[in-house]
Design a protein around this motif. Structure first.
Motif, PDB file in Angstrom:
ATOM      1  N   ALA A  75      -5.411  -3.614   1.720  1.00 53.07           N
ATOM      2  CA  ALA A  75      -6.836  -3.380   1.985  1.00 53.07           C
ATOM      3  C   ALA A  75      -7.526  -2.840   0.738  1.00 53.07           C
ATOM      4  O   ALA A  75      -8.643  -3.264   0.400  1.00 53.07           O
ATOM      5  N   LEU A  76      -6.880  -1.914   0.049  1.00 51.40           N
ATOM      6  CA  LEU A  76      -7.459  -1.382  -1.188  1.00 51.40           C
ATOM      7  C   LEU A  76      -7.598  -2.492  -2.230  1.00 51.40           C
ATOM      8  O   LEU A  76      -8.612  -2.563  -2.935  1.00 51.40           O
ATOM      9  N   ALA A  77      -6.618  -3.383  -2.314  1.00 55.97           N
ATOM     10  CA  ALA A  77      -6.682  -4.502  -3.251  1.00 55.97           C
ATOM     11  C   ALA A  77      -7.820  -5.460  -2.908  1.00 55.97           C
ATOM     12  O   ALA A  77      -8.366  -6.112  -3.795  1.00 55.97           O
ATOM     13  N   GLU A  78      -8.189  -5.518  -1.626  1.00 55.10           N
ATOM     14  CA  GLU A  78      -9.322  -6.343  -1.189  1.00 55.10           C
ATOM     15  C   GLU A  78     -10.656  -5.682  -1.519  1.00 55.10           C
ATOM     16  O   GLU A  78     -11.714  -6.246  -1.267  1.00 55.10           O
ATOM     17  N   GLY A  79     -10.597  -4.447  -2.035  1.00 56.62           N
ATOM     18  CA  GLY A  79     -11.824  -3.727  -2.374  1.00 56.62           C
ATOM     19  C   GLY A  79     -12.430  -2.979  -1.206  1.00 56.62           C
ATOM     20  O   GLY A  79     -13.583  -2.543  -1.263  1.00 56.62           O
ATOM     21  N   LEU A  80     -11.663  -2.812  -0.153  1.00 58.54           N
ATOM     22  CA  LEU A  80     -12.141  -2.107   1.034  1.00 58.54           C
ATOM     23  C   LEU A  80     -11.871  -0.614   0.920  1.00 58.54           C
ATOM     24  O   LEU A  80     -10.858  -0.203   0.340  1.00 58.54           O
ATOM     25  N   ALA A  81     -12.749   0.182   1.483  1.00 55.49           N
ATOM     26  CA  ALA A  81     -12.446   1.590   1.685  1.00 55.49           C
ATOM     27  C   ALA A  81     -11.484   1.657   2.865  1.00 55.49           C
ATOM     28  O   ALA A  81     -11.590   0.875   3.809  1.00 55.49           O
ATOM     29  N   VAL A  82     -10.551   2.573   2.811  1.00 62.16           N
ATOM     30  CA  VAL A  82      -9.509   2.654   3.836  1.00 62.16           C
ATOM     31  C   VAL A  82      -9.499   4.047   4.440  1.00 62.16           C
ATOM     32  O   VAL A  82      -9.491   5.047   3.726  1.00 62.16           O
ATOM     33  N   THR A  83      -9.498   4.094   5.764  1.00 63.83           N
ATOM     34  CA  THR A  83      -9.277   5.324   6.509  1.00 63.83           C
ATOM     35  C   THR A  83      -7.964   5.155   7.262  1.00 63.83           C
ATOM     36  O   THR A  83      -7.798   4.178   8.000  1.00 63.83           O
ATOM     37  N   VAL A  84      -7.040   6.069   7.064  1.00 63.60           N
ATOM     38  CA  VAL A  84      -5.768   6.049   7.785  1.00 63.60           C
ATOM     39  C   VAL A  84      -5.817   7.143   8.834  1.00 63.60           C
ATOM     40  O   VAL A  84      -6.137   8.298   8.533  1.00 63.60           O
ATOM     41  N   VAL A  85      -5.508   6.782  10.069  1.00 63.34           N
ATOM     42  CA  VAL A  85      -5.429   7.758  11.151  1.00 63.34           C
ATOM     43  C   VAL A  85      -4.023   8.345  11.082  1.00 63.34           C
ATOM     44  O   VAL A  85      -3.040   7.698  11.453  1.00 63.34           O
ATOM     45  N   SER A  86      -3.956   9.567  10.561  1.00 61.32           N
ATOM     46  CA  SER A  86      -2.678  10.165  10.170  1.00 61.32           C
ATOM     47  C   SER A  86      -1.691  10.361  11.313  1.00 61.32           C
ATOM     48  O   SER A  86      -0.487  10.397  11.085  1.00 61.32           O
ATOM     49  N   ASP A  87      -2.192  10.462  12.539  1.00 63.84           N
ATOM     50  CA  ASP A  87      -1.297  10.645  13.689  1.00 63.84           C
ATOM     51  C   ASP A  87      -1.234   9.393  14.567  1.00 63.84           C
ATOM     52  O   ASP A  87      -0.820   9.461  15.724  1.00 63.84           O
TER      53      ASP A  87
END
Length: 128
Positions: A75-87
């Motif tokens: 996703a980062l390589a696609e240029g997207l901002a990424v939010t990871v839901v840690s739990d």
């Protein structure tokens, strides 16, 4: 959704293959298959995300140290901002490390790669 090879628990048609109903996928929400860890390896996913005008994706899933980690990078390589839901991602114990430690280590790595981190409770509260 991961499409494993024939005989794999995640092979198309196997019991572990369908999207888990409790995730609440709407009837009109598409499902994109993948054969390797990075969900963005399927160009149809990237095209669909772009077609939605999305600049940010929220990631959950299994397996933290394989598919989730690869998809964060994709996703980062696609240029997207990424939010990871840690739990809201999981994995299994390895011979060297217990699952909670693997998850914590990857959460730190995801943040270090530039992903925003949130919890399920924070995400739900922000959307109410």
């Amino acid at each position: 959704r991961h499409d494993g090879p024939e005989g794999d628990p995640l092979a198309p048609g196997a019991t572990g293959w369908p999207v888990w109903p409790l995730l609440g996928q709407a009837a009109d929400e598409p499902t994109f298959g993948k054969k390797i860890g990075n969900a963005f390896s399927n160009p149809e996913l990237a095209e669909w995300v772009a077609g939605q005008g999305a600049k940010d994706v929220v990631l959950i899933g299994a397996q933290t140290d394989f598919c989730v980690a690869a998809t964060v990078k994709g996703a980062l390589a696609e240029g997207l901002a990424v939010t990871v839901v840690s739990d809201a991602h999981s994995t299994l114990d390895s011979l060297e490390e217990k699952a909670p430690d693997i998850i914590a280590r990857h959460n730190e790595a995801f943040a270090g790669q530039g992903a925003r981190m949130t919890t399920t409770a924070e995400l739900v509260a922000a959307n109410n």
